[in-house]
Design an enzyme around this catalytic site. Sequence first.
Site, PDB file in Angstrom:
ATOM      1  N   HIS A 226      36.869  43.634 -29.317  1.00 39.30           N
ATOM      2  CA  HIS A 226      37.069  42.368 -30.026  1.00 39.30           C
ATOM      3  C   HIS A 226      35.766  41.755 -30.521  1.00 39.30           C
ATOM      4  CE1 HIS A 226      40.997  42.870 -28.171  1.00 39.30           C
ATOM      5  NE2 HIS A 226      41.394  42.336 -29.313  1.00 39.30           N
ATOM      6  N   ASN A 498      44.432  49.273 -33.249  1.00 41.32           N
ATOM      7  CA  ASN A 498      43.309  49.232 -32.297  1.00 41.32           C
ATOM      8  C   ASN A 498      43.791  49.535 -30.881  1.00 41.32           C
ATOM      9  OD1 ASN A 498      42.058  48.259 -34.551  1.00 41.32           O
ATOM     10  ND2 ASN A 498      42.064  46.128 -33.889  1.00 41.32           N
ATOM     11  N   ASP A 499      44.776  48.764 -30.452  1.00 37.68           N
ATOM     12  CA  ASP A 499      45.298  49.016 -29.107  1.00 37.68           C
ATOM     13  C   ASP A 499      46.164  50.264 -29.086  1.00 37.68           C
ATOM     14  OD1 ASP A 499      44.185  47.087 -27.379  1.00 37.68           O
ATOM     15  OD2 ASP A 499      45.363  45.544 -28.379  1.00 37.68           O
ATOM     16  N   ARG A 509      38.626  50.681 -25.969  1.00 39.43           N
ATOM     17  CA  ARG A 509      38.138  50.454 -27.333  1.00 39.43           C
ATOM     18  C   ARG A 509      36.775  49.796 -27.380  1.00 39.43           C
ATOM     19  NH1 ARG A 509      42.504  45.872 -29.235  1.00 39.43           N
ATOM     20  NH2 ARG A 509      40.903  45.218 -30.715  1.00 39.43           N
ATOM     21  N   CYS A 546      47.747  45.873 -39.142  1.00 40.69           N
ATOM     22  CA  CYS A 546      46.726  44.830 -39.040  1.00 40.69           C
ATOM     23  C   CYS A 546      45.575  45.248 -38.126  1.00 40.69           C
ATOM     24  CB  CYS A 546      47.326  43.513 -38.571  1.00 40.69           C
ATOM     25  SG  CYS A 546      48.079  43.635 -36.953  1.00 40.69           S
TER      26      CYS A 546
HETATM   27  C1  PEP Z   1      45.341  45.749 -32.571  1.00 37.49           C
HETATM   28  O1  PEP Z   1      45.437  45.989 -31.355  1.00 37.49           O
HETATM   29  O2  PEP Z   1      45.283  46.641 -33.450  1.00 37.49           O
HETATM   30  C2  PEP Z   1      45.281  44.356 -33.039  1.00 37.49           C
HETATM   31  C3  PEP Z   1      45.322  44.058 -34.317  1.00 37.49           C
HETATM   32  O3  PEP Z   1      45.143  43.381 -32.103  1.00 37.49           O
HETATM   33  P1  PEP Z   1      43.756  43.034 -31.397  1.00 37.49           P
HETATM   34  O4  PEP Z   1      42.684  43.802 -32.120  1.00 37.49           O
HETATM   35  O5  PEP Z   1      43.568  41.578 -31.467  1.00 37.49           O
HETATM   36  O6  PEP Z   1      43.975  43.526 -30.009  1.00 37.49           O
HETATM   37 MG    MG Z   2      45.889  44.378 -29.947  1.00 39.46          MG
END
Ligand code: PEP
Ligand code: MG
Length: 617
Positions: A226, A498-499, A509, A546
């Site tokens: 993050h 991402n997750d 990550r 996203c």
């Molecule tokens: C994700 O996990 O891809 C996401 C958009 O949420 P965050 O990056 O805030 O965990």
């Molecule tokens: Mg996420």
Amino acid sequence: MSRTEAPPGIHGPAPEARVNRRPAAAPAVERQFRGIPISPGIAIGPAYGSSEPPAVVTRQKITAADAEAEGARLDVAIAQSRKQLGKLRARLAFLPEDSQAEIGPLIDAYLHMLGPSRLIRGAHRRIAEGLVTAETAVNEEADAIGVAILATPGDEGTGRRRRAEEVHEIARRVLRNLTRQPFQSFANLPQGAVLLAEELRPADAALIDPARIAGVAAAEGGREGHAAVMLRALGLPAVLGAAGLTEAVRTGQTAIVDGTTGTVTLDPSPASLAAARRGFAAFARERARLGRLRRLAAETADGQGVELQANLELPRELPLIANAGAAGIGLLRSEFLFMNREKLPDEDVQAEYYRGVVEAMEGDPVTIRVLDWGGEKEIEALAAASIVPEFADANPALGMRGIRLLLCHTELFETQLAAILRAGVAGPVRILLPMVTTLAEVRAAREVLERVVRRLRRRGERLPEPLPPLGIMIETPGAALAADAFALESDFFAIGTNDLAMYTLAVDRSTAEVAPLYDPLHPAVLRLVQFATEAALRMRRPVSVCGEMAANPRFTPLLLGLGLRSFSMNASAVPRVKQAIRALRADDCARLAHHIMERADPEQIRALIETFPVPSP
Ligand code: PEP
Ligand code: MG
């Protein structure tokens, strides 16, 4: 060592750099560190080592009744400091041998001081007998030891100064862990400073003012953590995972952060400085060129419309979003509203914030994700309100987080939903649930939403008509593989790659050591994206991506080819992705996706992506 001579890997600090502050007279020799490129662009400026300023400690007394708890607080901060240094020690393997030999003993000395040393015993005694806070106790004991070391006869002066500085250095680390506000002094940084830290928490990144700080680098961190997400959102040149950096930094020396190549250069040679200046100018020209795409439609060369939206973490990103030409906000990460504050934001504070964002979007939709606490996103106010434990579980990524936490603490959830509903009268909003893994969670969340709607109606509040859609993040393999069932219960999907990549590949990550294994092009990740997308399209549910994957124009042909037509990303990535979309034909993308999805080897997939021609628009 010059920029061109630098071999791949890292150049450790010069021998005299045992502690952060080398003697001012030391000759400036260029050193370069390789890390992970996080956010493109070049920053040149005076270095600011984030561990430099001692935390400001005002002498504070406690009562005898509090002494035990204060001692326990100190123990927690010491344990935290040991953990951080243990991590640093593990990372030494990434440095050349001479640097390992140099830094290893220093870290050992620090670890020793965190044992039953004079510093720690003395600090505990000051708490118990002097009845002062742990911060005061550590500060005063370090000062006393420093004075004693300097007064010891029979040792060479520089050696004594160095030992005294080491005591202060370890005390600073404990203080930072005690105050848990390590970067409060960001606001006092000189204009154009380059921030060089050991580790940047998402909450720290949220405090960075991009108008003041030119660039950021840290020794820890991974590509999709993050903190990385935040740095990209702020459009700051940034490098993370640059091992060895912290030990070498001297505040005030010139630093270059090249966020495109992932290198950090300290005390650059005139040739390196000139090259960096040319790179800086070229990047600015490219940005200006991309800026001209703002008013052009996001549609493929064969006329297929694509929705390009921005992710938003902080209000200060709003002007960037307006300039990027994004059509609304596809992911508002609301957790940043909860960070860096003592008390949780109440319904009015939240409603005002969301309303401000919705109004700024002037009719374009805003997707607000309810609080996604967990993993690395620490929120002190939640701990202060005893909603989450002060220190995370052993396995925070798999524990109480996202929607799980909200359904346990419905008061928190209801407050946020009420605020979002109130903001929804100012423009179109959607509500997004994070970390969903079971259908029961979606049903329970809908019930809470309906309850809040009824309560607001009773209160006479104006509500949006129709009520905001309720969608889910697809960011766990469980949600992706059950997407057909989720499509029946939820109004839209937002795929969080991402997750999704983290949980599918079991790779953290934000951990630099395993960053090379974090691969969103792994066929397992792509198959989950494909499965979830097809389920949504079959059920006519809006679906977007996203996660950071959406921001990489190299991945745009594949994502379009999988049938996706909606992407949300950091604002500065929008023009580049739009440029790619305008150059592509949907049928070519579909063929590419077909070839890719037949492959199981990530290298072959990467080769197909890299050789796929993206013509100039
Ligand atoms: C994700 O996990 O891809 C996401 C958009 O949420 P965050 O990056 O805030 O965990
Ligand atoms: Mg996420």
